[in-house]
Design an enzyme around this catalytic site. Structure first.
Site, short mmCIF file in Angstrom:
data_model
loop_
_atom_site.label_atom_id
_atom_site.label_comp_id
_atom_site.label_asym_id
_atom_site.label_seq_id
_atom_site.Cartn_x
_atom_site.Cartn_y
_atom_site.Cartn_z
N SER A 122 0.84 -1.20 0.00
CA SER A 122 0.00 0.00 0.00
C SER A 122 0.87 1.24 0.00
O SER A 122 0.36 2.34 -0.14
CB SER A 122 -0.93 0.00 1.21
N HIS A 143 -4.00 -4.61 -4.68
CA HIS A 143 -4.12 -4.01 -3.34
C HIS A 143 -5.49 -4.32 -2.76
O HIS A 143 -6.50 -3.79 -3.21
CB HIS A 143 -3.88 -2.50 -3.42
N GLU A 155 -7.65 -3.00 -5.75
CA GLU A 155 -7.09 -2.11 -6.76
C GLU A 155 -6.09 -2.92 -7.58
O GLU A 155 -5.19 -3.54 -7.02
CB GLU A 155 -6.41 -0.91 -6.08
N ASN A 193 -6.64 5.03 -0.75
CA ASN A 193 -5.88 5.61 0.37
C ASN A 193 -5.49 7.05 0.10
O ASN A 193 -5.32 7.84 1.03
CB ASN A 193 -4.62 4.78 0.66
#
Ligand code: COA
Length: 666
Positions: A122, A143, A155, A193
């Site tokens: 990440s 992800h 992702e 994020n």
């Protein structure tokens, strides 16, 4: 390995993320190898999976036999040599670049050359991790979000050297795992994020600047974003260190707006959770919501400007990954673009940073953001139209129908197109008409709108049926209600073994209105059509093929070839029902010759269905047999007002997903 075929998957790192990913893979039927450095870590990971699954048994999500099956598919090991059979490996080890690079070097030695190597990082760029390998073409990012066996979002990230084929294959694997994949550029924080970390940080700034206290920020955020937990509670649950790590990483890449506020770092250093106690002050809600929205809108717009993700994927990321009621762009539409743009201007002024282009140009056009819900991809003269609303299992609403209509017409009129494929993105084909659209319009006493929607849907499906080019439904997962009806209007239905078919309508107070009471008979005969529609029985792809509901069932990796083979056969202009197989004869005869009241009295399962819906569905099927389709669907429309005005329709539709409806026959 045949193209797209995955059998054995592997996960490196048996921590919370790694073991959750392994659990999900095994739950979906794959053999999984779970690797960690020492035996104890492997054993702990396996125990964790066992415990999560046991909880699932207690909550009646799984049977004990299912759990035994899942666990038997996961093999724990400390030896990388055991990865020789793996088709795809997900690395989920500690977030340190040296450790990750070491893992990838070992993977390259242990795995076959055609195995895909994915990182669940990440905080690092996929390109940087891949740079340490000799085969960066097969290194990609996947992800996942916590808890990876439950949270559907993933992702999918291509590094600078990732091959398009590796990315495509990994993407289809996510769909087979029941995930909702979105595509992100290889940019720090990817999509979700990138705005979620600063959203948390902004909450802390709001506190620090004395705009509101924690309980007020919590309540305001819950209300504005339609979420169960506000930012402080979320930080307490998922870990303040993780929030600091995310914001430190983003801050280093994108500057102070993305960075960690001092107050957040101080809380981290204190080792204490946030104190959530106290009463919220509603007079401060708007101020809080505007600040949180401003930062979210700014960053979402910036990431779209930078090509990190699309507006659609950004919204799906928020809705599926974070469980926000609306994604950032939908929320901007909801705020009104002028107001959203003013909030973003304010952020730009405060941080002395440029205003992102996508929102300002949209605001200048004075039209809300429009989302692409149907994608067209052409290859070798075949246009594939994919309904792309995976977070709602591609449920059909007005916007989907309108986009599908224009895409279909364009493909049908395009001389370069010799066949058209209808497909769904994500794990499902199409889970029917959008229930929320129905509920909203019943509540607004606007059944006319439901009738217009149904008429438009019927007309579109008639265009499918009448098309002079072959039209094929590519059903790789769930098809329910309107989804089955859409497939039935195509000339061919090709399915994978994971596809399932059902008409849930009578169980939610309505009947199929997009030709389901007519075209089902044309395929399987009246007896089995009544059995399917009245009982809502879920049939597997194999059963569907046996009774003639679908044309072919092929393994996932052969799906596209089978679709093309159908296209090569040309359009289907008329159809005689499939012969009823022996195993279904008695059922077909009973449903064909027995009146609905007798059936209701004798079949226990029909006792759970809405009586008026059963009666009308039964009449429509009986009355439609042998009639031209145009007349049959006109009859479906005739009773629409009646059925959607019943108390049972409202009861059935509004209770879906919450409780079992209680029908009163009214
Ligand atoms: N209309 C609107 N939204 C739908 C939908 C529909 N027909 N079918 C699924 N969705 C939404 C769900 O509400 C859920 O949204 P959320 O994440 O905001 O809660 C999302 O799609 C994912 O569905 P979920 O229920 O989590 O997936 P599942 O695999 O556990 O369950 C179903 C799938 C299909 C059993 C369940 O979603 C369902 O019963 N849907 C309604 C199907 C139906 O009756 N269709 C006929 C309409 S005529």
């Amino acid at each position: 390995m045949a193209d797209g075929a995955f059998r054995t998957l592997a996960v490196i790192g048996a921590g919370n993320m790694g073991s959750g990913i392994a659990q999900k893979m095994a739950s979906e039927g794959f053999d999984v190898i779970l690797v960690d450095l020492d035996e104890e870590k492997v054993a702990r990971g396996l125990r964790g999976i066992g415990k999560t699954l046991e909880d699932g048994v207690e909550r009646k999500l799984f049977t004990p036999e299912t759990v035994t099956g899942i666990l038997s598919r996961i093999r724990g090991t400390t030896r990388f040599e055991d990865l020789a059979d793996a088709d795809l490996v997900v690395e989920a080890v500690f977030e340190e670049i040296g450790i990750k690079r070491d893992v990838f070097a070992r993977l390259e030695r242990a795995c076959r050359r055609d195995a895909i190597l994915a990182t669940n990082t990440s905080s690092f760029a996929v390109t940087d991790i891949a740079a340490g390998t000799a085969s960066p073409d097969r290194v990609i990012g996947l992800h996942y979000f916590y808890h990876p066996a439950k949270n559907r979002l993933v992702e999918v990230v291509a590094g600078a050297k990732s091959s398009a084929d590796a990315v495509r294959r990994a993407w289809t694997l996510q769909e087979r795992l029941g995930k909702t994949p979105i595509r992100s550029k290889d940019s720090c924080g990817f999509i979700v994020n990138r705005f979620f970390g600063p959203w948390l940080a902004e909450a802390v700034r709001i506190l620090d600047e004395g705009i509101a206290d924690i309980p007020t920020i919590e309540a305001a955020a819950r209300q504005a974003f339609g979420i169960g937990m506000g930012p402080f509670e979320l930080m307490n649950v998922t870990g303040i260190p993780i929030a600091v790590h995310t914001d430190d990483t983003l801050g280093a890449a994108f500057g102070p707006l993305h960075g960690t506020p001092d107050r957040l770092r101080a809380q981290f250093e204190s080792g204490q959770p946030w104190d959530l106690g106290g009463d919220p002050d509603p007079s401060r809600f708007d101020a809080v919501a505007d600040r949180l929205a401003g930062v979210t809108f700014y960053i979402a717009s910036a990431l779209v400007d930078e090509g990190v993700g699309t507006i659609e994927d950004t919204d799906i990321g928020a809705r599926v990954g974070l469980r926000w009621r609306r994604g950032p762009f939908e929320l901007m539409n909801h705020y009104g673009l002028a107001r959203a743009a003013a909030l973003v201007d304010e952020v730009a002024r405060r941080w002395r940073i440029p205003v992102p282009g996508v929102l300002s140009s949209q605001a200048a056009s004075a039209t809300p953001f429009a989302f692409t819900l149907v994608r067209r991809e052409d290859a070798d003269g075949v246009a594939t139209l994919t309904i792309d609303r995976p977070d709602a299992l591609n449920a059909l609403n007005e916007a989907v129908l309108a986009q599908l209509r224009s895409a279909f017409r364009a493909a049908a009129a395009d001389p370069a197109v010799s066949g058209i494929v209808i497909a769904g993105s994500g794990k499902a084909f199409v889970a029917g008409a959008d229930i929320r659209f129905f509920v909203k319009n019943i509540e607004a006493k606007n059944i006319l709108k439901i009738a217009e929607f149904t008429r438009a849907g019927q007309e579109l499906l008639l265009e499918f049926q009448r098309c002079r080019k072959p039209v094929v439904a590519r059903v790789h997962g769930l098809a329910l209600g309107g989804g089955v009806e859409m497939a039935l209007a195509c000339h061919y239905i090709v399915a994978t073994p994971r596809a399932t078919f059902a008409f849930p309508e009578t169980g939610i107070g309505i009947y199929p209105g997009l030709g389901g009471t007519q075209r089902t008979t044309a395929r399987v005969g009246r007896g089995l059509a009544k059995w399917l529609v009245l009982t809502g029985e879920t049939v597997t792809a194999e059963q569907a093929a046996a009774i003639g509901l679908v044309d072919r069932v092929v393994p996932y990796e052969d799906l596209d070839a089978a679709v093309r083979a159908c296209i090569a056969q040309g359009p289907v202009t008329s159809r005689t029902p499939h012969a009823v197989p022996d195993a279904y004869r008695a059922t077909a005869a009973r449903y064909e010759s027995t009146g609905i009241e007798t059936l209701r009295a004798s079949e226990k399962r029909l006792g759970y269905k809405a009586p008026i819906a059963l009666r009308l569905a039964s009449e429509l099927i009986d009355g439609g047999e042998g009639r031209p389709i145009e007349q049959g669907i006109a009859m479906e429309l005739t009773h629409l007002n009646e059925i959607f005005s019943t108390a049972d329709a409202y009861e059935g539709l509004s209770s879906l997903g919450k409780r079992r409806p209680v029908f009163k026959g009214q």
